[in-house]
Write an enzyme that holds these catalytic residues in place. Structure first.
Site, PDB file in Angstrom:
ATOM      1  N   LYS A   1      11.276 -14.734  -3.996  1.00  0.00           N
ATOM      2  CA  LYS A   1      11.236 -13.335  -3.557  1.00  0.00           C
ATOM      3  C   LYS A   1       9.802 -12.971  -3.147  1.00  0.00           C
ATOM      4  O   LYS A   1       8.852 -13.679  -3.518  1.00  0.00           O
ATOM      5  CB  LYS A   1      11.718 -12.426  -4.692  1.00  0.00           C
ATOM      6  CG  LYS A   1      10.861 -12.493  -5.953  1.00  0.00           C
ATOM      7  CD  LYS A   1      11.545 -11.813  -7.138  1.00  0.00           C
ATOM      8  CE  LYS A   1      10.674 -11.901  -8.381  1.00  0.00           C
ATOM      9  NZ  LYS A   1      11.370 -11.416  -9.582  1.00  0.00           N
TER      10      LYS A   1
ATOM     11  N   TYR B   1     -20.650   1.435  -2.940  1.00  0.00           N
ATOM     12  CA  TYR B   1     -20.250   2.845  -3.027  1.00  0.00           C
ATOM     13  C   TYR B   1     -20.689   3.501  -4.329  1.00  0.00           C
ATOM     14  O   TYR B   1     -20.590   2.910  -5.396  1.00  0.00           O
ATOM     15  CB  TYR B   1     -18.724   2.960  -2.896  1.00  0.00           C
ATOM     16  CG  TYR B   1     -18.251   2.858  -1.466  1.00  0.00           C
ATOM     17  CD1 TYR B   1     -18.654   3.790  -0.514  1.00  0.00           C
ATOM     18  CD2 TYR B   1     -17.423   1.826  -1.067  1.00  0.00           C
ATOM     19  CE1 TYR B   1     -18.232   3.698   0.804  1.00  0.00           C
ATOM     20  CE2 TYR B   1     -16.985   1.727   0.247  1.00  0.00           C
ATOM     21  CZ  TYR B   1     -17.405   2.671   1.181  1.00  0.00           C
ATOM     22  OH  TYR B   1     -16.989   2.578   2.473  1.00  0.00           O
TER      23      TYR B   1
END
Ligand SMILES: *Cc1c(COP(=O)(O)O)cnc(C)c1O
Length: 385
Positions: free
Chosen positions: A55, A276
């Site tokens: 999957k 950041y």
């Protein structure tokens, strides 16, 4: 997914015999290790058939390559979550292979599923009734897997629904219940009492469906509780070389490696903000490498300030925030000559496993693996036989 120009660039690179790295990095998958791991699970659960859970594009690794490779090694049972995933794979697998849709079918999808010869997992009375109606409509008995809820409260029929279904007129005439399955909530903790409880309930419920094969185990259960392996194992993680238990499990072969490119290297004095919000400020003069991988690649933002990458066996700590497309490693510990832009550093591999990252991030290895995005080139190595 490569854009058209990227595809052309790769072709160009192939023609001139060099390899130009156009993506964020390389996710390499060793198919011979995947196959060796398939055989390893078979050895652990010798009485069971070993199915492959492919999957989510084989956990992001590339189901269109991995499923046929496993089929080549004798695997005939493939589990996906959605019908669309099954339809992607059907043409690449031998006639004798079976594809199962774990989430079952959305109403209206039954015709397509029957036509493609795919086995739905019936999770609810409603799904079961729709499948029966489909069979009656085309006048052909249709195969299915029945999921039983034995104590996870996620998918499947409870005791009362099972009795209702078995009494439903015509159900067993139209639906060939090949397999009954259930899923263990605590398989990664083999000593949890919930496992024995679920196994007991599963045995009690499964006996109501004579002739059906039994499927209870995922990777962790197959490795840690092989007495619960049943007739059909649903193994995902372990095929991809990831230890489903606290481990280490001897005999399991690492199958994947992930690397990313160094874009730029700089030397900075003490007291300089990095990334950041200046989340990190250099405590002393440091040499920093900016890497071409960020959270948009599935390199988790939560690794900022606590993760590391590796080069030549040396651990290089990540400093500052992980950006969308880049992150920063402190490379002061290695000599300036031994790293330059264009070098590839190890994100996952010999020194750092998917499980190590999952532990560091307090998450499941499945989540780390399926998070790795489409920006990495998937490079398959090893013999698929
Ligand atoms: C995903 C899944 C598996 C595979 O689990 P692994 O831990 O990767 O082996 C097995 N069974 C079901 C129902 C699943 O959803």
């Amino acid at each position: 997914m490569l854009t058209e120009p990227a595809v052309r660039l790769n072709e160009m690179a192939d023609r001139i015999g060099s390899s130009v790295q156009v993506e964020a990095g390389v996710l390499s998958i060793d198919l011979s290790a995947v196959i060796a791991n398939y055989r390893f699970v078979q050895m652990k659960a010798p009485a069971a058939r070993i199915g492959a859970v492919v999957k989510a594009d084989a956990y992001g690794l590339g189901a269109r390559t991995i499923a046929p490779a496993l089929a080549g090694a004798g695997c005939r049972d493939f589990f996906v979550a959605h019908l669309a995933e099954a339809l992607e794979l059907v043409s690449g697998l031998p006639e004798s292979a079976r594809l199962y849709v774990l989430n079952g079918l959305a109403p209206g999808m039954e015709g397509l599923c029957a036509q493609a010869g795919i086995f739905p997992v019936l999770n609810t009375l409603e799904q079961a009734r729709h499948w029966q109606r489909q069979a009656a409509e085309i006048g052909q008995k249709l195969p299915a897997v029945l999921q039983l809820d034995t104590g996870m409260s996620r998918l499947g029929l409870g005791v009362n629904d099972l009795e209702t279904l078995l009494r439903q007129p015509g159900f067993l005439d139209w639906v060939d219940l090949r397999v009954v399955m259930s899923h263990l909530a605590c398989a990664d903790m083999p000593d949890a009492p919930a496992n024995a409880d679920q196994a007991k309930r599963f045995a009690e419920m499964a006996i109501r469906v004579p002739g059906a094969q039994r499927s209870l185990a995922n990777s962790a259960a197959a490795m840690g509780m092989s007495d619960h392996a049943g007739d059909l194992v649903r193994s995902g993680l372990v095929l991809y070389g990831i230890d489903p238990l606290p481990g280490p499990t001897k005999g399991l072969r690492p199958a994947i490696a992930l690397s990313a490119r160094v874009i730029q290297i700089r030397t900075v004095p003490a007291g300089v903000g990095v990334g950041y919000d200046h989340d990190y400020v250099t405590p002393s003069p440091r040499r920093l490498a900016t890497l071409s991988v960020g959270y948009a690649d599935g390199w988790p933002r939560a690794l900022g300030g606590k993760g590391a990458v590796w080069l030549n066996g040396v651990s290089l700590p990540l400093v500052g925030r992980v950006s969308m497309d880049t992150c920063t490693a402190d490379v002061t510990e290695i000599s300036a000559e031994s790293i330059e832009p264009g070098d590839m550093v190890e994100l996952i591999g010999q020194h750092q496993s998917v499980s190590d990252l999952a532990t560091l991030l307090d998450t499941a290895p499945h989540a780390v693996l399926t998070g790795l995005g489409k920006r990495f080139e998937r490079r398959f190595t090893g013999q698929a036989q």
